[in-house]
Design a protein around this motif. Structure first.
Motif, mmCIF file in Angstrom:
data_model
loop_
_atom_site.group_PDB
_atom_site.id
_atom_site.type_symbol
_atom_site.label_atom_id
_atom_site.label_comp_id
_atom_site.label_asym_id
_atom_site.label_seq_id
_atom_site.Cartn_x
_atom_site.Cartn_y
_atom_site.Cartn_z
ATOM 1 N N ARG A 258 -18.102 18.037 13.186
ATOM 2 C CA ARG A 258 -17.785 18.328 14.577
ATOM 3 C C ARG A 258 -17.650 17.038 15.388
ATOM 4 N N PHE A 259 -18.557 16.110 15.156
ATOM 5 C CA PHE A 259 -18.512 14.837 15.874
ATOM 6 C C PHE A 259 -17.296 14.015 15.458
ATOM 7 N N LEU A 260 -16.929 14.085 14.171
ATOM 8 C CA LEU A 260 -15.739 13.381 13.693
ATOM 9 C C LEU A 260 -14.478 13.918 14.372
ATOM 10 N N LYS A 261 -14.397 15.233 14.511
ATOM 11 C CA LYS A 261 -13.235 15.812 15.183
ATOM 12 C C LYS A 261 -13.160 15.355 16.636
ATOM 13 N N GLN A 263 -14.245 12.538 17.875
ATOM 14 C CA GLN A 263 -13.808 11.144 17.920
ATOM 15 C C GLN A 263 -12.312 11.014 17.657
ATOM 16 N N LEU A 264 -11.792 11.763 16.693
ATOM 17 C CA LEU A 264 -10.359 11.693 16.397
ATOM 18 C C LEU A 264 -9.535 12.209 17.572
ATOM 19 N N ARG A 265 -9.989 13.292 18.197
ATOM 20 C CA ARG A 265 -9.275 13.794 19.373
ATOM 21 C C ARG A 265 -9.331 12.797 20.514
ATOM 22 N N GLY A 266 -10.470 12.123 20.655
ATOM 23 C CA GLY A 266 -10.576 11.120 21.714
ATOM 24 C C GLY A 266 -9.596 9.976 21.528
ATOM 25 N N LEU A 267 -9.401 9.541 20.275
ATOM 26 C CA LEU A 267 -8.434 8.484 20.006
ATOM 27 C C LEU A 267 -7.013 8.915 20.347
ATOM 28 N N LEU A 268 -6.676 10.136 19.984
ATOM 29 C CA LEU A 268 -5.314 10.618 20.216
ATOM 30 C C LEU A 268 -5.055 10.934 21.683
ATOM 31 N N ASP A 269 -6.094 11.359 22.408
ATOM 32 C CA ASP A 269 -5.909 11.761 23.798
ATOM 33 C C ASP A 269 -5.936 10.591 24.770
ATOM 34 N N ALA A 270 -6.482 9.453 24.357
ATOM 35 C CA ALA A 270 -6.608 8.324 25.297
ATOM 36 C C ALA A 270 -5.255 7.864 25.847
ATOM 37 N N PRO A 271 -4.238 7.570 25.014
ATOM 38 C CA PRO A 271 -2.944 7.168 25.587
ATOM 39 C C PRO A 271 -2.272 8.286 26.380
ATOM 40 N N ILE A 272 -2.479 9.547 25.962
ATOM 41 C CA ILE A 272 -1.877 10.662 26.689
ATOM 42 C C ILE A 272 -2.489 10.790 28.078
ATOM 43 N N ALA A 273 -3.818 10.636 28.161
ATOM 44 C CA ALA A 273 -4.471 10.702 29.468
ATOM 45 C C ALA A 273 -4.047 9.536 30.353
ATOM 46 N N ALA A 274 -3.841 8.349 29.756
ATOM 47 C CA ALA A 274 -3.406 7.195 30.543
ATOM 48 C C ALA A 274 -2.005 7.369 31.091
ATOM 49 N N SER A 275 -1.162 8.137 30.393
ATOM 50 C CA SER A 275 0.201 8.366 30.875
ATOM 51 C C SER A 275 0.252 9.330 32.056
ATOM 52 N N GLY A 276 -0.786 10.131 32.230
ATOM 53 C CA GLY A 276 -0.825 11.064 33.348
ATOM 54 C C GLY A 276 -0.138 12.386 33.095
ATOM 55 N N ALA A 277 0.383 12.609 31.907
ATOM 56 C CA ALA A 277 1.066 13.869 31.576
ATOM 57 C C ALA A 277 0.556 14.361 30.240
ATOM 58 N N GLN A 278 -0.060 15.536 30.234
ATOM 59 C CA GLN A 278 -0.578 16.092 28.993
ATOM 60 C C GLN A 278 0.550 16.440 28.023
ATOM 61 N N LEU A 279 1.647 16.993 28.566
ATOM 62 C CA LEU A 279 2.826 17.320 27.768
ATOM 63 C C LEU A 279 4.047 16.712 28.433
ATOM 64 N N LEU A 280 4.935 16.168 27.627
ATOM 65 C CA LEU A 280 6.176 15.603 28.153
ATOM 66 C C LEU A 280 7.177 16.735 28.341
#
Length: 491
Positions: A258-261, A263-280
């Motif tokens: 559960r913790f591994l999942k 962390q992996l989601r956090g890595l993938l979501d960081a650039p998406i959150a920085a862009s300001g758009a969850q979906l393009l």
């Protein structure tokens, strides 16, 4: 059926991550494990029954259009009339029919060859008359088959469906809010990541076992992540977080997964959150220009065609600019994709035409038609060729000058099978082309699906779309929760 993939109901749900709540409950007692599973199975059954009812209702609505092909049996009496005419060949064939008749009568006992020739000619006439009958019948069936195959269909209530339903339910989706399109895509994504999952999950199961996490298990996990081309930075970040967690408390395998999942989601979501758009998503009532860039052979044109189909299926108007004027038959390939999705294509038939001129014409056409999305196909180029990269910058400057009000996205197409080489491409293109996102293709043909983690952590680029198959519907917007669950399906 129109389903807006660019504005999914589950696109904004993974941020609160409701999954830990059902997964945290099994920790205190072993008896509590059954209740979440029963609830998930009941949710899946209810969703299946609802989708099945929708499909049955859609099939009931189909007889109205099928009533139009009913006139097709009407031509059947026409061939019957043809058969009657073939019985007496004298009226319709005044010249050819009487010629063979006197020949056999005058020489019935003299020449068998002439009798055989007359019989042969009669058989040919019968075959020609019969050949007229099946012509109207196969055309409606052949015209109906591609329309049916293009739409997703509800399969059996199997493990594939229950897993897809659990993923949607874990994101907080309601039973009456899901669609068959989402169920179909999640099944495709899970099957597409099979090669990456086989090497990663099988090794993970062997390392974990039933005992709490140990430093040796983390070493094995590090090897698995590097083999999946997750990259050094992403691997170190995940392992450091796990080590810190192990220093605080004993971590059992379930909590470790559960913790591994997370962390992996956090890595993938960081650039998406920085862009300001969850979906393009293309903006309504305005021009959106998406540039497809990348090296040769990564599937830029194919991805562009799938994006055009995705936009049309989501209710947007689209236009394609065939700006790859250097590759042989590139314009023809784009036109084929445009025809498959009924999307117009702007191109220059002359050889080695200026890509900027094609983009100029395409912007003018998009404005005059009020198009929502303009997809620009560019020539493949190596990231080490500075002159070609300067041409790409020139196209970008022309777009900024001609359409300053447009929302411009520069998407890098990456072949997942290239692994770390694809990461180097992303770093180089990000500097030269002003990249705003990445599209990862061919995830179904490689065991290096972890390259998505490397692109997010090291290149800092948001992943916007992923492709997990060769079909026209095998490209969808990226969702980190669904990707991680498909990557670690079964854990």
């Amino acid at each position: 059926m129109v389903y807006d993939w660019f504005n999914r109901g589950g696109g904004e749900q993974p941020q609160p991550t409701p999954t830990p709540s059902p997964e945290l409950t099994p920790e205190p007692t072993a008896e509590s494990v059954a209740s979440p599973e029963d609830e998930a199975m009941a949710w899946a059954r209810e969703a299946y029954a609802r989708l099945k009812a929708q499909q049955a209702q859609a099939s009931e609505d189909e007889p109205s259009p099928t009533s139009t092909p009913l006139p097709t049996p009407l031509p059947e009496p026409e061939p019957a009339a043809v058969e009657q005419q073939s019985v007496d060949p004298e009226p319709p064939l005044p010249t050819a029919a009487p010629e063979p008749l006197p020949a056999p009568t005058s020489s019935l006992g003299l020449s068998l060859l002439e009798q055989a020739a007359a019989q042969r000619q009669q058989r040919q006439q019968d075959q020609n008359a019969r050949a007229l009958e099946p012509e109207p019948t196969p055309t409606p069936s052949s015209a109906q088959t591609p329309e049916v195959s293009d739409e997703p269909t509800l399969g059996d209530f199997d493990d594939d469906f229950t897993w897809s339903a659990e993923v949607l339910a874990a994101q907080g989706r309601r039973v009456d809010d899901i669609s068959l399109e989402e169920i179909d895509w999640l099944g495709r994504l899970r099957r597409g990541l099979e090669k990456t999952r086989q090497g990663f999950v099988s090794g993970l199961l062997e390392s974990l076992g039933d005992d709490p996490l140990t430093p040796e298990v983390l070493d094995d996990l590090e090897t698995l992540l590097l083999r999946a081309d997750a990259g050094v930075q992403a691997t170190d970040q995940v392992l450091d977080a796990l080590r810190q967690r192990m220093n605080v408390e004993v971590v059992d395998p379930a909590e470790g997964i559960r913790f591994l999942k997370e962390q992996l989601r956090g890595l993938l979501d960081a650039p998406i959150a920085a862009s300001g758009a969850q979906l393009l998503a293309p903006e309504r009532d305005g021009l959106n220009i998406w540039l497809m860039v990348g090296v040769n052979g990564v599937g830029k044109t194919t991805t562009l065609g799938k994006l055009a189909n995705l936009a049309v299926r989501s209710g947007y108007s689209a236009l394609i600019a065939a700006a790859d004027t250097f590759r042989a038959a590139a314009v023809q390939q784009v036109q084929v994709w445009g025809e498959r999705s009924d999307v117009p294509v702007v191109s220059n038939p002359s050889s080695n035409a200026d890509p900027a001129a094609v983009v100029f014409d395409a912007i003018s056409a998009a404005r005059s038609r009020g198009t929502d999305l303009l997809l620009v196909d560019t020539a493949g180029r190596l990231q080490t060729k500075h002159n070609l990269m300067e041409e790409l910058q020139k196209v970008r400057r022309i777009i900024d000058r001609l359409a300053p009000e447009a929302k411009v996205e520069s998407l890098l197409i990456l072949d997942a099978s290239q692994g770390q080489n694809g990461l180097r491409q992303a770093m180089a293109f990000a500097k030269a082309a002003g990249l705003t996102g990445v599209v990862i293709t061919k995830l179904d043909g490689t065991a290096r699906g972890g390259v998505a983690l490397a692109v997010s952590s090291e290149a800092g680029l948001p992943i916007r779309f992923i492709g997990a198959g060769e079909g026209i519907r095998d490209l969808r917007p990226f969702n980190s929760y669904e990707f991680v669950e498909a990557l670690l399906a079964g854990r």
